[in-house]
Write a protein that holds these residues in place. Structure first.
Motif, short mmCIF file in Angstrom:
data_model
loop_
_atom_site.label_atom_id
_atom_site.label_comp_id
_atom_site.label_asym_id
_atom_site.label_seq_id
_atom_site.Cartn_x
_atom_site.Cartn_y
_atom_site.Cartn_z
N HIS A 22 10.11 1.65 -13.54
CA HIS A 22 9.50 2.65 -12.68
C HIS A 22 10.35 3.00 -11.44
O HIS A 22 9.83 3.61 -10.51
N ILE A 23 11.61 2.60 -11.40
CA ILE A 23 12.51 2.98 -10.31
C ILE A 23 13.25 4.24 -10.73
O ILE A 23 13.85 4.27 -11.81
N GLU A 24 13.19 5.27 -9.90
CA GLU A 24 13.84 6.53 -10.21
C GLU A 24 14.79 6.92 -9.09
O GLU A 24 14.53 6.67 -7.92
N ASN A 73 25.21 7.79 -0.39
CA ASN A 73 23.84 7.29 -0.26
C ASN A 73 23.05 7.69 -1.49
O ASN A 73 22.95 8.88 -1.80
N ILE A 74 22.50 6.70 -2.18
CA ILE A 74 21.70 6.94 -3.37
C ILE A 74 20.28 6.45 -3.08
O ILE A 74 20.07 5.25 -2.89
N ASP A 75 19.34 7.38 -2.99
CA ASP A 75 17.96 7.04 -2.67
C ASP A 75 17.17 6.81 -3.95
O ASP A 75 17.22 7.61 -4.88
N LEU A 76 16.44 5.70 -3.97
CA LEU A 76 15.64 5.29 -5.12
C LEU A 76 14.19 5.13 -4.69
O LEU A 76 13.91 4.80 -3.54
N GLU A 77 13.28 5.36 -5.63
CA GLU A 77 11.86 5.23 -5.34
C GLU A 77 11.15 4.60 -6.53
O GLU A 77 11.42 4.94 -7.67
N ARG A 78 10.23 3.69 -6.22
CA ARG A 78 9.39 3.09 -7.26
C ARG A 78 8.15 3.96 -7.41
O ARG A 78 7.36 4.11 -6.49
N ILE A 79 8.01 4.57 -8.59
CA ILE A 79 6.85 5.41 -8.89
C ILE A 79 6.13 4.77 -10.06
O ILE A 79 6.59 4.83 -11.20
N VAL A 80 5.00 4.16 -9.76
CA VAL A 80 4.22 3.47 -10.79
C VAL A 80 3.17 4.43 -11.33
O VAL A 80 2.33 4.91 -10.57
N LYS A 88 -0.79 0.76 -13.28
CA LYS A 88 -1.40 0.12 -12.11
C LYS A 88 -2.49 -0.84 -12.57
O LYS A 88 -3.07 -0.68 -13.64
N PRO A 89 -2.79 -1.86 -11.75
CA PRO A 89 -3.83 -2.83 -12.13
C PRO A 89 -5.18 -2.16 -12.30
O PRO A 89 -5.53 -1.24 -11.56
N LYS A 90 -5.94 -2.61 -13.31
CA LYS A 90 -7.28 -2.09 -13.58
C LYS A 90 -8.27 -3.25 -13.57
O LYS A 90 -7.95 -4.34 -14.05
#
Length: 147
Positions: A106-108, A120-127, A132-134
């Motif tokens: 989930h890292i993009e 500079n390389i910006d990364l974001e965790r998009i879950v 996600k927990p249920k």
């Protein structure tokens, strides 16, 4: 090289078979180059940045690619603009390089910019919602599995 048994790790986990590959690559004693120098920064909750010092390289000399969860940063060897130059001292390395970073799930990659010789390389965790927990309700009045 010391071999570590991975079986105890996998006894209580399901579907984490590729961790074996991650551990093996981490334990491998690669004599990898430290060129070019880089930082990996945590910039906030789920935000990361990789900063690579690429002095002397231009946008056209650099390449970024993501394939199967591996971010590859590469730089081609710069051709000297003045071929008749004789260096009395050459301390700025401008040789070709290739860096690889294994990205977690989930890292993009969100953005890349070249500012003052730093890539500079910006990364974001998009879950995603399904990851996600249920909370699973426990219902004792009817069977969990119905035919």
């Amino acid at each position: 090289m010391t071999a570590f048994p991975m079986a105890p790790l996998f006894r209580q986990s399901i579907g984490f078979d590729r961790f074996n590959d991650l551990f093996e690559s981490a334990l491998r004693n690669d004599s990898g180059s430290t060129y070019p120098p880089y930082n990996v920064e945590r910039r906030g909750d789920g935000l990361y940045r990789i900063v690579v010092a690429v002095a002397g390289f231009d946008n056209a000399d650099l390449g970024l690619q993501v394939e199967r969860g591996v971010l590859t940063v590469s730089g081609g060897k710069r051709e000297s603009e003045a071929k008749e130059v004789t260096y009395l001292h050459q301390g700025i390395a401008q040789r070709a390089f290739k860096l690889s970073f294994r990205l977690a799930d989930h890292i993009e990659v969100r953005n890349a910019s070249l500012v003052n010789g730093l890539l500079n390389i910006d990364l974001e965790r998009i879950v995603p919602e399904e990851a996600k927990p249920k909370r699973i309700p426990i219902n004792g009045e009817r069977p969990a599995l119905e035919s």
